[in-house]
Scaffold this motif. Structure first.
Motif, mmCIF file in Angstrom:
data_model
loop_
_atom_site.group_PDB
_atom_site.id
_atom_site.type_symbol
_atom_site.label_atom_id
_atom_site.label_comp_id
_atom_site.label_asym_id
_atom_site.label_seq_id
_atom_site.Cartn_x
_atom_site.Cartn_y
_atom_site.Cartn_z
ATOM 1 N N GLY A 81 0.812 -1.217 0.000
ATOM 2 C CA GLY A 81 0.000 0.000 0.000
ATOM 3 C C GLY A 81 0.838 1.256 0.000
ATOM 4 N N ASP A 82 1.947 1.243 0.752
ATOM 5 C CA ASP A 82 2.829 2.409 0.795
ATOM 6 C C ASP A 82 3.477 2.653 -0.565
ATOM 7 O OD1 ASP A 82 2.241 2.853 3.431
ATOM 8 O OD2 ASP A 82 4.037 1.874 4.210
ATOM 9 N N PHE A 83 3.873 1.564 -1.229
ATOM 10 C CA PHE A 83 4.480 1.697 -2.549
ATOM 11 C C PHE A 83 3.484 2.275 -3.548
ATOM 12 C CE2 PHE A 83 5.508 -0.628 -6.660
ATOM 13 C CZ PHE A 83 6.472 0.300 -7.064
ATOM 14 N N ARG A 84 2.280 1.790 -3.514
ATOM 15 C CA ARG A 84 1.259 2.304 -4.437
ATOM 16 C C ARG A 84 0.975 3.778 -4.163
ATOM 17 N NH1 ARG A 84 -3.392 -2.409 -5.140
ATOM 18 N NH2 ARG A 84 -2.054 -3.944 -6.204
ATOM 19 N N ALA A 85 0.943 4.132 -2.884
ATOM 20 C CA ALA A 85 0.707 5.534 -2.529
ATOM 21 C C ALA A 85 1.850 6.415 -3.038
ATOM 22 C CB ALA A 85 0.571 5.682 -1.022
ATOM 23 N N TYR A 86 3.082 5.921 -2.899
ATOM 24 C CA TYR A 86 4.241 6.665 -3.399
ATOM 25 C C TYR A 86 4.136 6.882 -4.912
ATOM 26 C CZ TYR A 86 9.043 7.510 -4.962
ATOM 27 O OH TYR A 86 10.146 8.023 -5.573
ATOM 28 N N CYS A 87 3.769 5.848 -5.640
ATOM 29 C CA CYS A 87 3.643 5.963 -7.106
ATOM 30 C C CYS A 87 2.577 6.978 -7.491
ATOM 31 C CB CYS A 87 3.337 4.597 -7.712
ATOM 32 S SG CYS A 87 4.702 3.415 -7.627
ATOM 33 N N ARG A 88 1.484 7.012 -6.728
ATOM 34 C CA ARG A 88 0.439 8.008 -7.012
ATOM 35 C C ARG A 88 0.945 9.421 -6.729
ATOM 36 N NH1 ARG A 88 -2.839 4.133 -4.386
ATOM 37 N NH2 ARG A 88 -2.769 5.357 -2.454
ATOM 38 N N TYR A 146 11.329 4.300 -4.833
ATOM 39 C CA TYR A 146 10.595 4.210 -3.567
ATOM 40 C C TYR A 146 11.533 3.830 -2.430
ATOM 41 C CZ TYR A 146 7.524 1.928 -0.120
ATOM 42 O OH TYR A 146 6.903 1.526 1.038
ATOM 43 N N GLN A 147 12.394 2.836 -2.678
ATOM 44 C CA GLN A 147 13.336 2.398 -1.663
ATOM 45 C C GLN A 147 14.328 3.520 -1.301
ATOM 46 O OE1 GLN A 147 13.901 -1.067 -0.169
ATOM 47 N NE2 GLN A 147 11.731 -0.733 -0.519
ATOM 48 N N LEU A 148 14.830 4.215 -2.310
ATOM 49 C CA LEU A 148 15.781 5.288 -2.058
ATOM 50 C C LEU A 148 15.115 6.431 -1.299
ATOM 51 C CD1 LEU A 148 18.599 6.478 -2.414
ATOM 52 C CD2 LEU A 148 17.873 7.357 -4.652
ATOM 53 N N HIS A 149 13.896 6.756 -1.676
ATOM 54 C CA HIS A 149 13.153 7.809 -0.988
ATOM 55 C C HIS A 149 12.989 7.467 0.491
ATOM 56 C CE1 HIS A 149 9.444 9.855 0.415
ATOM 57 N NE2 HIS A 149 9.876 10.851 -0.328
ATOM 58 N N ASN A 150 12.593 6.247 0.779
ATOM 59 C CA ASN A 150 12.402 5.829 2.172
ATOM 60 C C ASN A 150 13.714 5.853 2.947
ATOM 61 O OD1 ASN A 150 9.722 5.453 1.645
ATOM 62 N ND2 ASN A 150 9.795 3.209 1.629
ATOM 63 N N ARG A 151 14.774 5.384 2.289
ATOM 64 C CA ARG A 151 16.079 5.351 2.954
ATOM 65 C C ARG A 151 16.541 6.758 3.288
ATOM 66 N NH1 ARG A 151 19.653 5.239 5.729
ATOM 67 N NH2 ARG A 151 21.647 4.102 5.665
ATOM 68 N N TRP A 152 16.358 7.685 2.367
ATOM 69 C CA TRP A 152 16.799 9.053 2.610
ATOM 70 C C TRP A 152 15.943 9.740 3.684
ATOM 71 C CZ3 TRP A 152 21.217 11.301 1.286
ATOM 72 C CH2 TRP A 152 21.349 12.680 1.544
ATOM 73 N N GLN A 153 14.641 9.469 3.683
ATOM 74 C CA GLN A 153 13.785 10.075 4.696
ATOM 75 C C GLN A 153 14.167 9.597 6.091
ATOM 76 O OE1 GLN A 153 11.733 12.631 4.042
ATOM 77 N NE2 GLN A 153 12.538 12.398 1.952
ATOM 78 N N ALA A 154 14.527 8.318 6.221
ATOM 79 C CA ALA A 154 14.981 7.797 7.512
ATOM 80 C C ALA A 154 16.286 8.475 7.922
ATOM 81 C CB ALA A 154 15.164 6.286 7.435
#
Length: 350
Positions: A81-88, A146-154
């Motif tokens: 769900g998080d991945f789909r939300a990111y794509c949107r 998506y993975q890079l975005h999450n890693r950078w936000q952390a």
């Protein structure tokens, strides 16, 4: 977290590729160092996906991050769900970027303005076929972002916990061979072939007696105005998702940019032809097959023909030919052919 402009701070410029591993896995130790020394600003160069010359200021997208910075990546979960939300949320650039990368690979890394007409000008049916045929690969590219975005936000959250602010860098102009120009050519001053009508540069100054020819396509500011500068607003918003401070590189481009006739070219001859990236192919073979020689007159068309000639060998994964921004001590234009070896048997001179 807002940035307090009234608080005096000190920091360090260090791009993640300068870490021992060249990846974000070393970022925690770097934050430890900054905190221990009382430094509270970490400045980086642009984090985009570089072209073959690896310059962070000439990237394949003004929005995408470089997944090569990831030290690890989770398995693709298309149902997340998080991945789909990111794509949107990121659809305004993500879909075009993924398509651009897939087509570029299918076209042997040729620039978008050298693609077949239906792909070059984004024929709806042609793009639909690519999307359907390469659906899995498109998902993988989006998952990387998506993975890079999450890693950078952390990482950003951890930096804030230590009272450290992240300072980003945004090139004022974008690369001609980029998803942004391909997806929306009307935002740039291009001719009917998709080539720049005018390119960027700056007048002579302390750093360059002859000025600089950057070569990026110029923006069509009237078109941006008609769009209410939506692309610029989205670009700035995207950068402030990643950083607390953003530098537009560089002020000279804002204050005194030149519009240079794209057909004019540097008034100089080519210098010695340097070869980079060739591990398995003899550099002399590359020079000879390119038909470029030191002393010949500069010609954008001949540089393009030389790159295409080398690509037809199907020997290299990529071929890029660059010229310097200024003349060398002999009054010639430094010229470099950068290749990335493919999987093939060795051959060359000797």
């Amino acid at each position: 977290m807002s940035y307090d402009l009234h608080q005096r701070r000190a920091g360090v410029l260090l791009h993640p590729t300068s870490f021992p591993s060249g990846k974000l896995g070393d970022a925690a130790r770097w934050l430890d160092f900054l905190e221990a020394t009382g430094l509270s600003v970490w400045q980086v160069l642009p984090l985009g996906v570089p072209q073959d010359d690896l310059s962070p200021y000439q990237c394949l997208s003004a929005f995408a991050g470089n997944p090569a910075l990831l030290d690890e990546m989770e398995m693709l979960d298309a149902a997340s769900g998080d991945f789909r939300a990111y794509c949107r949320e990121q659809h305004y650039w993500l879909e075009d970027y993924a398509l651009f990368r897939i087509i570029k690979e299918l076209q042997q890394d040729r620039a978008w303005f050298q693609w077949p007409e239906e792909l070059k000008w984004r024929n709806h049916e042609a793009l639909a076929i690519v999307s359907e045929t390469h659906a899995d690969a498109l998902l993988e590219l989006k998952w990387e972002q998506y993975q890079l975005h999450n890693r950078w936000q952390a990482l950003k959250q951890e930096a804030h916990r230590r009272n450290i602010r992240l300072f980003g860098d945004m090139p004022i102009f974008v690369a001609h061979d980029s998803a942004d120009v391909w997806a929306n050519p009307k935002r740039f001053l291009l001719d009917e072939q998709g080539l720049p009508a005018w390119v960027t540069g700056v007048p002579p100054d302390y750093f360059s007696e002859t000025g600089q020819r950057w070569g990026n396509p110029h923006y069509d500011w009237e078109y941006h105005k008609e769009e209410n500068f939506d692309w610029w607003v989205a670009r700035m918003r995207n950068h402030f998702e990643w950083f607390d401070l953003v530098r537009i590189d560089h002020f000279r481009g804002l204050q005194a940019v030149w519009m240079i006739d794209a057909d004019a070219g540097p008034k100089a001859d080519l210098g010695p032809i340097a070869i980079k990236g060739a591990d398995a192919v003899d550099p002399d073979f590359i020079r000879t097959y390119s038909r470029l020689k030191a002393g010949q007159a500069y010609s954008p068309e001949e540089l393009t023909d030389a790159a295409n000639r080398l690509r037809t060998l199907k020997t290299f994964d990529s071929v890029v030919i660059n010229t310097g921004d200024s003349l060398d001590e002999n009054g010639q234009l430094p010229t470099t052919i950068t290749v990335k070896d493919g999987k093939f048997r060795y051959f060359g001179f000797g």
